[in-house]
Scaffold this motif. Structure first.
Motif, PDB file in Angstrom:
ATOM      1  N   SER A 121       0.842  -1.190   0.000  1.00 48.17           N
ATOM      2  CA  SER A 121       0.000   0.000   0.000  1.00 48.17           C
ATOM      3  C   SER A 121       0.874   1.235   0.000  1.00 48.17           C
ATOM      4  O   SER A 121       2.075   1.167   0.241  1.00 48.17           O
ATOM      5  N   ASN A 122       0.295   2.370  -0.293  1.00 47.52           N
ATOM      6  CA  ASN A 122       1.043   3.620  -0.264  1.00 47.52           C
ATOM      7  C   ASN A 122       1.591   3.909   1.129  1.00 47.52           C
ATOM      8  O   ASN A 122       2.668   4.480   1.274  1.00 47.52           O
ATOM      9  N   GLN A 123       0.858   3.513   2.137  1.00 46.62           N
ATOM     10  CA  GLN A 123       1.309   3.740   3.500  1.00 46.62           C
ATOM     11  C   GLN A 123       2.579   2.951   3.802  1.00 46.62           C
ATOM     12  O   GLN A 123       3.495   3.444   4.468  1.00 46.62           O
ATOM     13  N   ASP A 124       2.665   1.716   3.279  1.00 48.30           N
ATOM     14  CA  ASP A 124       3.866   0.908   3.473  1.00 48.30           C
ATOM     15  C   ASP A 124       5.084   1.572   2.835  1.00 48.30           C
ATOM     16  O   ASP A 124       6.183   1.569   3.395  1.00 48.30           O
ATOM     17  N   LYS A 125       4.884   2.137   1.632  1.00 48.98           N
ATOM     18  CA  LYS A 125       5.992   2.799   0.946  1.00 48.98           C
ATOM     19  C   LYS A 125       6.440   4.038   1.711  1.00 48.98           C
ATOM     20  O   LYS A 125       7.639   4.324   1.813  1.00 48.98           O
ATOM     21  N   ILE A 126       5.494   4.775   2.246  1.00 52.04           N
ATOM     22  CA  ILE A 126       5.836   5.965   3.021  1.00 52.04           C
ATOM     23  C   ILE A 126       6.627   5.582   4.263  1.00 52.04           C
ATOM     24  O   ILE A 126       7.649   6.194   4.601  1.00 52.04           O
ATOM     25  N   GLU A 127       6.204   4.522   4.942  1.00 54.05           N
ATOM     26  CA  GLU A 127       6.900   4.080   6.138  1.00 54.05           C
ATOM     27  C   GLU A 127       8.290   3.550   5.811  1.00 54.05           C
ATOM     28  O   GLU A 127       9.250   3.758   6.570  1.00 54.05           O
ATOM     29  N   TYR A 128       8.408   2.890   4.680  1.00 51.59           N
ATOM     30  CA  TYR A 128       9.716   2.401   4.250  1.00 51.59           C
ATOM     31  C   TYR A 128      10.681   3.565   4.025  1.00 51.59           C
ATOM     32  O   TYR A 128      11.849   3.520   4.429  1.00 51.59           O
ATOM     33  N   ARG A 129      10.195   4.630   3.398  1.00 53.11           N
ATOM     34  CA  ARG A 129      11.043   5.782   3.142  1.00 53.11           C
ATOM     35  C   ARG A 129      11.425   6.495   4.433  1.00 53.11           C
ATOM     36  O   ARG A 129      12.521   7.036   4.551  1.00 53.11           O
ATOM     37  N   VAL A 130      10.530   6.501   5.393  1.00 53.33           N
ATOM     38  CA  VAL A 130      10.858   7.095   6.690  1.00 53.33           C
ATOM     39  C   VAL A 130      11.987   6.318   7.349  1.00 53.33           C
ATOM     40  O   VAL A 130      12.937   6.893   7.901  1.00 53.33           O
ATOM     41  N   GLU A 131      11.899   4.991   7.281  1.00 50.44           N
ATOM     42  CA  GLU A 131      12.944   4.147   7.866  1.00 50.44           C
ATOM     43  C   GLU A 131      14.272   4.336   7.147  1.00 50.44           C
ATOM     44  O   GLU A 131      15.326   4.518   7.782  1.00 50.44           O
ATOM     45  N   LEU A 132      14.244   4.315   5.811  1.00 53.35           N
ATOM     46  CA  LEU A 132      15.470   4.481   5.040  1.00 53.35           C
ATOM     47  C   LEU A 132      16.076   5.861   5.269  1.00 53.35           C
ATOM     48  O   LEU A 132      17.303   6.009   5.388  1.00 53.35           O
ATOM     49  N   ASN A 133      15.235   6.866   5.359  1.00 52.71           N
ATOM     50  CA  ASN A 133      15.721   8.222   5.618  1.00 52.71           C
ATOM     51  C   ASN A 133      16.454   8.299   6.952  1.00 52.71           C
ATOM     52  O   ASN A 133      17.545   8.885   7.051  1.00 52.71           O
ATOM     53  N   ALA A 134      15.883   7.695   7.971  1.00 49.36           N
ATOM     54  CA  ALA A 134      16.514   7.714   9.290  1.00 49.36           C
ATOM     55  C   ALA A 134      17.844   6.966   9.276  1.00 49.36           C
ATOM     56  O   ALA A 134      18.837   7.414   9.883  1.00 49.36           O
ATOM     57  N   ILE A 135      17.899   5.845   8.571  1.00 50.75           N
ATOM     58  CA  ILE A 135      19.132   5.051   8.517  1.00 50.75           C
ATOM     59  C   ILE A 135      20.229   5.802   7.764  1.00 50.75           C
ATOM     60  O   ILE A 135      21.392   5.826   8.185  1.00 50.75           O
ATOM     61  N   VAL A 136      19.870   6.433   6.648  1.00 52.63           N
ATOM     62  CA  VAL A 136      20.861   7.206   5.888  1.00 52.63           C
ATOM     63  C   VAL A 136      21.386   8.367   6.727  1.00 52.63           C
ATOM     64  O   VAL A 136      22.593   8.662   6.733  1.00 52.63           O
ATOM     65  N   ASP A 137      20.513   9.021   7.467  1.00 55.48           N
ATOM     66  CA  ASP A 137      20.944  10.125   8.332  1.00 55.48           C
ATOM     67  C   ASP A 137      21.922   9.648   9.400  1.00 55.48           C
ATOM     68  O   ASP A 137      22.939  10.301   9.678  1.00 55.48           O
ATOM     69  N   CYS A 138      21.629   8.501   9.988  1.00 51.99           N
ATOM     70  CA  CYS A 138      22.517   7.960  11.028  1.00 51.99           C
ATOM     71  C   CYS A 138      23.883   7.599  10.462  1.00 51.99           C
ATOM     72  O   CYS A 138      24.926   7.918  11.052  1.00 51.99           O
ATOM     73  N   ILE A 139      23.890   6.948   9.308  1.00 50.49           N
ATOM     74  CA  ILE A 139      25.152   6.525   8.705  1.00 50.49           C
ATOM     75  C   ILE A 139      25.983   7.733   8.293  1.00 50.49           C
ATOM     76  O   ILE A 139      27.199   7.785   8.520  1.00 50.49           O
ATOM     77  N   ARG A 140      25.348   8.719   7.699  1.00 51.83           N
ATOM     78  CA  ARG A 140      26.092   9.903   7.274  1.00 51.83           C
ATOM     79  C   ARG A 140      26.661  10.655   8.480  1.00 51.83           C
ATOM     80  O   ARG A 140      27.787  11.153   8.440  1.00 51.83           O
ATOM     81  N   PHE A 141      25.891  10.719   9.560  1.00 58.87           N
ATOM     82  CA  PHE A 141      26.382  11.384  10.764  1.00 58.87           C
ATOM     83  C   PHE A 141      27.590  10.646  11.337  1.00 58.87           C
ATOM     84  O   PHE A 141      28.603  11.258  11.686  1.00 58.87           O
TER      85      PHE A 141
END
Length: 663
Positions: A166-186
């Motif tokens: 569902s669209n909600q699953d994709k949105i949640e996936y992007r939230v998770e990926l965004n947080a992980i990328v932010d952590c790794i870059r930091f």
């Protein structure tokens, strides 16, 4: 199946039967994405790899830009007429590639999805004109382009179609990926390790990455909900995922650096050193002037070299430059140390590059020159050598024992405390530091007075220690220390420094000094600046020299009568001011001279800092780090200001295009 088939028993001497078609089967090529060649002329055919790996290899090449080097292309003769490849053919042709070593053009998309013809997919050369090569809508070329576009559209993959979300699953996936990328870059920008830990759910030593991700979730409810939901089946925390994200950040960082260079000329700073696992690593740094007239030095990458001979280093440099669509034709300066494989006049790296590009002038690192000069003076002058010998012994005796260090420290502390109480000395910020040395003027007179040491009278006759020498001319103390000692050492230093420069380099640097704007352009010399332009025949043609002559006359009159340019202190400030006032558009040729002068390297400090930072990235606890993994971490860590400026959406898109993802 056994009841329908009768198995033939195999004896020990029996060998498997090979049919006649087995000899015609193609040998599958093993591959590693990190080692796939960038040059189109060196690539293996896609069909030579295992079919299960085709899409992965194609996607890897699609995430990289086509190989479009800008170079002085060789001339070939067809029907007794000279023909050569042109860089303007790249315009509006993102599919066109060129191989320098083979002098052949290729189609990028036909290599990936074209028919298996010749040595490369889609044929090795163009047998038709470029305009007619594309063909109609249903041509083989356009079909290959369509397949390439479909490969990067994950929603058309079979794997993605089977996973209904569902669209909600994709949105949640992007939230998770965004947080992980932010952590790794930091963590990368702060040089904090996030691998080589027990990252299981119940572990008490999860490492910085999972701890930071958990901390982020604890302070953000939306992120915490997503992490809890996908914690079992889509965590995105596996080491391979972390490496893919770091690689995506590193590639976007390098891409931003190349974009800032904007196809301009550059210099390279190169050095090699061993890492903690005793592997020889070569670091390459780019030096260039950006569009705002600012000198930039950027870390491009680190390469493992099995051999440190000049030819091996040159090949590694060319491969790294080609990977970023850079070429030695734009090389306008080289900076190395004095190792024979670097600055050798016969087969050194400097000489090999100069044979291909006459404008790639070599300047020996000024920092190394000064260091080597001081060492030479210390070895050749008896009094100086004796002084350093005594100082070295003193440091060894005191510093070699922690007991003696503590005793000296305690004695000095007690003396300073007593002097402060008696008012002999004053307290203040920065005074009496252990690692600071006082200036000569602060120690000589007061030190001698306190310890009753007679102060030398410079007008008296100098007395030699030991037995008196016969027929020795008597001179004053001032003459001995000034002429026989100080002037002698300065002369030795000058001779050593002069030996580090060739006649051409000396003339080049003297001409560049005429651009200095200090003291109202007092160093300006039109004849020397015209001679400077002749050092770069590929940038200044015959008519340009004539135009530069008249332009310099107007330029110096304008500069000396403009209040904005009277207080400048260096060529770098001059370049920035010319750009800010848009004078660089009026004096194009003069500004080109300024950029060439700034591009020439004078020190390899950036390279040395890269090796220092390599010791933090690859240390004793992480001594098994792979070459690509270390390179990606170094690019992000060293160029953290560029990495932090990249839009996270761009990083996530590159990460998604690396391989087939579930979302």
């Amino acid at each position: 199946m056994d009841k329908y088939l009768i198995r033939k028993p195999r004896t020990q001497d029996s060998s498997p039967v090979q049919d006649s078609s087995s000899s015609s089967k193609r040998v599958r090529v093993d591959f590693n994405l990190e080692n796939l060649p960038s040059y189109p002329g060196l690539r293996e055919k896609i069909s030579s790899y295992h079919p299960n790996n085709h899409d992965e290899i194609r996607r890897y090449y699609l995430t990289k830009d086509p190989c479009q080097p800008v170079d002085d292309y060789p001339v070939s003769y067809f029907s007794e007429k000279p023909r050569r490849f042109r860089s303007e053919w790249y315009v509006n042709r993102n599919w066109l590639e060129y191989s320098i070593n083979k002098d052949v053009a290729f189609c990028f998309y036909c290599y990936l999805f074209g028919q298996d013809v010749g040595k490369q997919g889609g044929g090795e050369t163009f047998l038709v004109k470029l305009d007619s090569y594309v063909g109609g809508v249903n041509s083989a070329h356009n079909q290959a382009v369509k397949k390439s576009e479909d490969l990067l559209k994950e929603k058309q993959h079979i794997q993605s179609v089977l996973v209904k979300q569902s669209n909600q699953d994709k949105i949640e996936y992007r939230v998770e990926l965004n947080a992980i990328v932010d952590c790794i870059r930091f963590l990368l920008c702060q040089e904090l390790a996030f691998c080589d830990h027990d990252e299981s759910q119940g572990s008490s030593d999860k490492g910085n990455f999972l701890e930071l991700l958990q901390f982020l979730g604890d302070h953000n409810e939306s992120i915490n909900e997503v992490l809890q939901k996908f914690w079992k089946n889509c965590k995105l925390t596996h080491h391979d995922i972390q490496k893919d994200i770091v690689n995506a950040i590193a590639r976007e960082t390098s891409k931003a650096i190349i974009k800032d260079l904007d196809n301009g000329f550059f210099s390279i700073l190169v050095d090699e050193s061993r890492d903690i696992s005793v592997k020889e690593q070569m670091t390459l740094v780019l030096r260039y002037v950006n569009k705002k007239g600012i000198i930039i030095e950027r870390f491009l990458g680190i390469v493992h070299v099995a051999s440190t001979i000049a030819l091996s280093l040159k090949y590694a440099i060319e491969c790294l430059l080609c990977e970023h669509n850079l070429n030695l034709s734009k090389l306008h300066g080289q900076g190395y140390d004095r190792a024979s494989n670097m600055q050798g006049n016969i087969n050194g790296l400097k000489t090999l590059n100069l044979k291909e590009n006459k404008s790639a002038f070599y300047v020996h690192c000024f920092a190394h020159q000064l260091q080597l000069t001081i060492i030479a003076v210390a070895k050749n002058h008896i009094n100086i050598a004796e002084f350093f010998y005594v100082v070295s012994n003193l440091v060894t005796i005191v510093g070699g024992s922690y007991k003696r260090r503590d005793a000296l420290r305690d004695a000095q502390f007690a003396k300073i405390k007593e002097d402060l109480e008696n008012g002999v000395c004053r307290s203040g910020q920065g005074l009496y530091q252990e690692t600071n040395l006082k200036r000569l003027g602060d120690t000589l007179s007061s030190f001698c007075t306190i310890l009753d040491i007679p102060i030398l009278n410079m007008d008296e006759i100098f007395v030699f220690s030991g037995r008196p020498r016969r027929n020795t001319q008597q001179n004053t103390n001032l003459h001995y220390y000034c002429v026989e000692l100080f002037y002698t050492v300065i002369d030795m230093q000058l001779q050593k420094l002069n030996n580090c420069f060739s006649e051409a380099n000396t003339d080049l640097l003297l001409c560049m000094a005429c651009l200095n704007p200090s003291n109202s352009f007092v160093a300006f010399d039109k004849e020397k600046l015209i001679r400077l332009a002749k050092f770069y025949p590929s940038d200044f043609f015959g008519t340009d020299i004539l135009a530069l002559d008249s332009q310099l006359q107007n330029y110096i009159f304008d500069m000396r009568n403009n209040d904005l340019f009277l207080e400048l202190q260096g060529v770098s400030e001059l370049a920035e001011k010319l750009d800010n006032t848009r004078k660089h558009e009026t004096y194009l040729l003069v500004y080109l001279l300024v950029m060439l002068a700034l591009t020439l390297p004078v020190a390899t400090a950036t390279v040395e800092r890269s090796f220092s930072e390599m010791k933090y990235i690859k240390n004793e606890l992480r001594n098994r780090m792979g070459d690509q993994w270390m390179n990606d971490c170094l690019v992000v860590y060293i160029e953290k200001d560029v990495a932090c400026s990249i839009d996270i959406e761009t990083i996530m898109q590159r990460f998604q295009n690396m391989t087939t993802r579930r979302r």
